[in-house]
Design an enzyme around this catalytic site. Structure first.
Site, short mmCIF file in Angstrom:
data_model
loop_
_atom_site.label_atom_id
_atom_site.label_comp_id
_atom_site.label_asym_id
_atom_site.label_seq_id
_atom_site.Cartn_x
_atom_site.Cartn_y
_atom_site.Cartn_z
N HIS A 160 28.78 38.32 36.67
CA HIS A 160 30.05 37.74 36.24
C HIS A 160 30.42 36.63 37.22
O HIS A 160 30.05 36.66 38.39
CB HIS A 160 31.15 38.81 36.26
CG HIS A 160 30.95 39.89 35.24
ND1 HIS A 160 31.13 39.68 33.89
CD2 HIS A 160 30.57 41.19 35.38
CE1 HIS A 160 30.89 40.80 33.24
NE2 HIS A 160 30.54 41.73 34.11
N CYS A 197 29.61 32.99 33.74
CA CYS A 197 30.60 32.08 33.17
C CYS A 197 30.94 31.00 34.19
O CYS A 197 30.97 31.27 35.39
CB CYS A 197 31.85 32.84 32.77
SG CYS A 197 31.59 34.05 31.46
#
EC number: 3.4.22.34
Length: 635
Positions: A160, A197
């Site tokens: 992440h 991301c």
């Protein structure tokens, strides 16, 4: 005569539910100035930055990366793996002790060196390994990047992340400025791949192009990256899995490395195919694979960093076996997407020099018939036993406007045509186009898949495209087929209203929790526990949303929240100039409002905007204290 002038002035293209492109050449692409494999050692550092079964995909990606490197001849003593290692033996894992990275794929967990796992997978050991500081390690195997000036280093992180950060299993964050500062180690050349991301924000405006470092990322600074092989999506996993098996960028470069000969493919070849393949998925929220750093390195051979391995084409776990029925392989393509089969087409010009044919069973026009000692090169939309497929169809992937009741194109045809629009034909070969068209057609994920096939004189596939199709300015500057890079992508998104489903990394955990709840028996303890987990996750997300929104309004006024998440800096600028300010604001928020969830890390953009606007620690304390009366009012 100049090679660029040796082409017929007219290229004949005939479309009768098919397409044929014709012209003539004896040209060949000049050899690249490629880095030859040297005498140095190949080092690799592989990091899965999350924990928990819901994040299965990150550890699966890293385990697959290990198998790629191991098959390439790298030694375990030079491959360092950091992962929490709570997936293979999880009670939720349908195949105990095994991890897969594709539906019905092989076990990629077997043999992986578990160097830094559990509590040893932490930020202290991450930087100690990176810098080669063995004395700074606490726990783990003791392996570090002990590279020398003649060695190459490959770093891959799947996790992440958000603006300027990447997560680690101990919930600490790798900040972009600190990461790049600690890359000052011994190496000849370094390659970095990051899956997260907003991954581009780790390098944009920060990584200089005069270093021997080349990086690619799964997304630019303003985008989510996407999980893949997800339940309910394109190419779903077996029904016993409640998680996504991989990430789109990661499985793309990994499967490319499995499938192609790394001794003949460059970093740029891989980047081209991976970026084009991801765009071909046609999801509504698209991400862009981005390159950074020293662009001259992209002509280096893949084997320089990933080692050399026999390509998997002859025994391919990731693609169709060529049979009459494809019964086994078709099981991997039971998706919600829809392509439309063609039934009517025929060949018109067999004696021409370069031939493209779009039709059902098109390969039968050449198989066993077209000799390889003629100056004829052909590709077809399907082999001898398959249908080809229409595209841009009503009710299908990227449907036409509602007032059309027809398909606008054919899959193979729009693939080679859009490649020809998008790339510089003076620098791309027939083989480059074939590779991307083949991969794009495969990755559309249709249940009845067709294979782009080459026939004839294979030496011609190194001819430049301009020899046959002429030279044109590539469409990259005014691209109709991909997103324009804007904050909202509002205009471009209109073209991506599809029936396909990709899952952003931010939402993959919600998908997992929802499926876990659905599959738990009614009125059971597992059902109650799953409901609590889902409720807690949603509650935490709401808390993050409301708290940051209120803090912003307190700092800047009622009419300003629309700019809170906007990237207000120019392309090429780093996220912030003062990274210490970014860390301070994030830590101040968490002191008063609780730890941000993975979802909540998207507000690093808001904190960056605060820093760039001169918000002080005192101002942040005042606003956070007012917005968050009870620090732990989150699960």
């Amino acid at each position: 005569m100049d090679r660029r002038m040796r082409f017929w002035d007219v290229a004949l293209i005939v479309m009768v539910c098919m397409s044929v492109t014709v012209t003539k050449s004896n040209g060949a692409r000049p050899l690249n100035n490629q880095l030859q494999e040297g005498t140095g050692v190949k080092w690799a550092f592989l990091v899965a930055g999350s924990r928990g079964y819901g994040n299965y995909r990150h550890q699966a990606d890293v385990c697959h990366a290990y198998q790629v490197l191991k098959s390439g001849g790298l030694k375990d003593e030079n491959i360092i793996v950091m992962m929490y290692d709570d997936i293979a033996d999880s009670i939720e894992n349908p195949i105990p002790g095994a991890i897969i990275n594709q539906p019905d794929g092989p076990d990629v967990f077997q043999g992986v060196p578990l160097d830094y796992t559990g509590l040893d997978a932490n930020i202290n050991n991450f930087y100690a390994v990176l810098r080669g500081y063995k004395s700074g390690l606490i726990g783990g195997s003791g392996k570090v990047l002990n590279s020398k000036p003649e060695d190459t280093v490959f770093i891959y992180i799947a996790s992440h992340g958000n603006k300027g950060i990447i997560g680690l299993p101990d919930d600490n964050l790798i900040y972009a400025d600190q990461f790049l500062e600690r890359l000052k180690i011994n190496y000849k050349k370094m390659v970095i791949y990051i899956e997260s991301c907003n991954a581009g924000s780790m390098f944009e405006g920060l990584l200089r192009d005069d270093l021997n470092i080349y990086a690619t990322t799964s997304s630019n600074s303003d985008e989510n990256s996407h999980a893949f092989y997800c339940p309910g999506g394109i190419m779903p996993p077996p029904p016993t899995y409640t998680v996504c098996l991989g990430d789109l960028y990661s499985i793309s470069w990994l499967e490319f490395s499995d499938f192609y000969d790394r001794a003949n493919k460059t970093l740029h070849d891989q980047y081209d195919v991976v970026s084009r393949s991801i765009n071909s998925i046609h999801t509504y929220y698209m991400s862009h694979v981005m390159p950074y750093g020293n662009m001259t390195m992209n002509e280096d051979l893949l084997e320089t960093y990933l080692g050399r391995a026999k390509p998997a084409r002859a025994n391919d776990n990731y693609h169709f076996n060529r049979t009459t029925t494809h019964e086994h392989s078709n099981k991997r393509f039971n998706t919600t997407t829809r392509l439309v089969s063609q039934q009517d087409a025929h060949l018109l010009y067999l004696n021409l020099k370069v031939i493209y044919i779009e039709s059902c069973n098109a390969g039968s026009m050449f198989e066993g018939l077209l000799r390889d000692d003629l100056n004829i090169y052909a590709t077809t939309s399907s082999n001898s036993d398959e249908n080809s497929h229409a595209f841009y169809c009503p009710g299908g992937i990227m449907p036409p406007p509602p007032y059309y009741n027809v398909c606008l194109g054919d899959l193979y045809s729009i693939s080679w045509l859009e490649f020809s629009d998008f790339y510089d034909r003076a620098n791309k070969t027939l083989h480059d186009q074939y590779d991307v068209t083949w991969f794009r057609t495969l990755f559309t994920g249709e249940e009845y898949m067709s294979h782009v096939m080459p026939y004839g004189n294979m030496t011609m596939n190194e001819d430049l495209l301009e020899t046959y199709l002429g030279r044109a300015k590539p469409a990259r500057a005014n691209d109709n087929y991909h997103f324009n890079r804007t904050t909202t992508h509002e205009h471009s998104n209109k073209r991506f209203n599809t029936t396909t489903r990709l899952v952003s990394q931010q939402d993959a955990h919600l998908l997992y929790l929802n499926l876990k709840l659905e599959k738990a028996p009614d009125d059971s303890m597992d059902k109650s526990k799953a409901q609590i987990e889902l409720d807690d996750e949603i509650s935490h997300r709401k808390h993050d949303d409301q708290s940051v929104y209120l803090i912003w309004k307190l700092l800047f006024g009622e009419d300003t929240p629309s700019t809170m998440m906007a990237n207000l800096r120019s392309v090429g600028q780093p996220l912030v100039d003062d990274w210490d300010c970014l860390r301070m604001l994030k830590n101040t928020y968490e002191h008063h409002c609780g730890v941000l969830s993975h979802y909540g890390l998207k507000y690093m953009q808001a904190f960056a905007n605060m820093c760039n606007d001169g918000i002080s620690k005192k101002q942040m304390i005042a606003a956070a204290s007012q917005a968050c009366h009870v620090k732990n009012d989150v699960p």
